[in-house]
Design an enzyme around this catalytic site. Structure first.
Site, PDB file in Angstrom:
ATOM      1  N   CYS A  10     131.046  19.275  -3.578  1.00  0.00           N
ATOM      2  CA  CYS A  10     131.361  17.864  -3.363  1.00  0.00           C
ATOM      3  C   CYS A  10     130.404  17.038  -4.224  1.00  0.00           C
ATOM      4  O   CYS A  10     129.621  17.599  -4.992  1.00  0.00           O
ATOM      5  CB  CYS A  10     131.306  17.486  -1.881  1.00  0.00           C
ATOM      6  SG  CYS A  10     129.659  17.489  -1.124  1.00  0.00           S
ATOM      7  N   ASN A  13     126.541  17.131  -2.167  1.00  0.00           N
ATOM      8  CA  ASN A  13     126.143  18.365  -1.488  1.00  0.00           C
ATOM      9  C   ASN A  13     125.280  18.077  -0.255  1.00  0.00           C
ATOM     10  O   ASN A  13     124.360  18.810   0.070  1.00  0.00           O
ATOM     11  CB  ASN A  13     125.429  19.304  -2.471  1.00  0.00           C
ATOM     12  CG  ASN A  13     125.157  20.698  -1.941  1.00  0.00           C
ATOM     13  OD1 ASN A  13     124.099  21.254  -2.188  1.00  0.00           O
ATOM     14  ND2 ASN A  13     126.101  21.275  -1.228  1.00  0.00           N
ATOM     15  N   CYS A  15     127.188  16.378   2.573  1.00  0.00           N
ATOM     16  CA  CYS A  15     128.164  16.140   3.643  1.00  0.00           C
ATOM     17  C   CYS A  15     129.227  17.243   3.680  1.00  0.00           C
ATOM     18  O   CYS A  15     129.127  18.193   4.440  1.00  0.00           O
ATOM     19  CB  CYS A  15     128.847  14.777   3.478  1.00  0.00           C
ATOM     20  SG  CYS A  15     127.754  13.344   3.592  1.00  0.00           S
ATOM     21  N   ARG A  16     130.239  17.111   2.835  1.00  0.00           N
ATOM     22  CA  ARG A  16     131.411  17.988   2.904  1.00  0.00           C
ATOM     23  C   ARG A  16     131.127  19.431   2.518  1.00  0.00           C
ATOM     24  O   ARG A  16     131.507  20.356   3.242  1.00  0.00           O
ATOM     25  CB  ARG A  16     132.545  17.421   2.034  1.00  0.00           C
ATOM     26  CG  ARG A  16     133.043  16.084   2.532  1.00  0.00           C
ATOM     27  CD  ARG A  16     133.924  15.403   1.516  1.00  0.00           C
ATOM     28  NE  ARG A  16     133.122  14.984   0.358  1.00  0.00           N
ATOM     29  CZ  ARG A  16     133.620  14.451  -0.750  1.00  0.00           C
ATOM     30  NH1 ARG A  16     134.919  14.295  -0.873  1.00  0.00           N
ATOM     31  NH2 ARG A  16     132.837  14.082  -1.733  1.00  0.00           N
ATOM     32  N   SER A  17     130.487  19.652   1.367  1.00  0.00           N
ATOM     33  CA  SER A  17     130.301  21.042   0.930  1.00  0.00           C
ATOM     34  C   SER A  17     129.327  21.827   1.819  1.00  0.00           C
ATOM     35  O   SER A  17     129.603  22.994   2.107  1.00  0.00           O
ATOM     36  CB  SER A  17     129.928  21.121  -0.553  1.00  0.00           C
ATOM     37  OG  SER A  17     128.734  20.442  -0.847  1.00  0.00           O
ATOM     38  N   ASP A 127     135.136  11.393   1.413  1.00  0.00           N
ATOM     39  CA  ASP A 127     133.691  11.520   1.587  1.00  0.00           C
ATOM     40  C   ASP A 127     133.226  10.755   2.832  1.00  0.00           C
ATOM     41  O   ASP A 127     133.304   9.525   2.879  1.00  0.00           O
ATOM     42  CB  ASP A 127     132.987  10.982   0.345  1.00  0.00           C
ATOM     43  CG  ASP A 127     131.522  11.351   0.288  1.00  0.00           C
ATOM     44  OD1 ASP A 127     130.937  11.681   1.346  1.00  0.00           O
ATOM     45  OD2 ASP A 127     130.948  11.294  -0.816  1.00  0.00           O
TER      46      ASP A 127
END
Length: 159
Positions: A10, A13, A15-17, A127
């Site tokens: 993401c 690096n 939050c999402r990943s 995001d």
């Protein structure tokens, strides 16, 4: 034993990943197949270099008993690209950024996370740094990642 190398990507690096990395690690561990996988996450930017997951991501991961201890943001490297079997991105912007740096020979490794979900091709995981909807991020990852694991397991077992 050859491991399937999975890389989640993401923007920052944080939050999402890292959420995807933690979910995927938990899934492989619960199924007793963690030894067959090498799972990591990285950023397309260096803005958050060295930072731990966002407090909102940490709270969501805590709610689901996901381990993120020792995770610190880092940008993707040429070695990451070369070594990965799957590079799974969270949104169209990450996908576009990576297409600019990934050699043509490695483009087949590059995927948008939600593309595997029937009827969700081209859907981005927004995001949560901007939306603060870490629960929505978790739900989307929880919908897509079991399908990725099922696909990877089928290929691993056939290989």
């Amino acid at each position: 034993m050859t491991k399937t190398k999975v890389l989640f990507v993401c923007l920052g690096n944080i939050c999402r990943s890292p959420m995807a990395e933690s979910i995927f690690k938990k899934m492989t561990s619960e199924k007793g197949i963690a030894d067959y996988y090498q799972i990591n996450s990285v950023a397309t930017s260096s803005e958050e270099l060295g930072n731990p997951p966002h407090p909102g991501a940490q709270a969501e991961m805590d709610r689901h008993q996901l381990n993120y201890n020792g995770h610190y943001s880092r940008p993707i490297t040429a070695a990451d690209i070369s070594n990965a079997d799957y590079i799974i991105t969270m949104d169209e912007s990450n996908l576009a950024d990576l297409k600019q740096i990934i050699p043509n020979r490695d483009l087949s490794k590059l995927h948008l996370c939600m593309d595997i979900v029937p009827g969700q091709k081209g859907t981005s995981i927004v995001d949560p740094w901007y939306t603060h909807r870490f629960d929505k991020t978790y739900q989307m990852l929880n919908q897509s990642l079991p399908l990725w694991l099922k696909k990877m397991e089928k290929i691993r077992k056939e290989g």
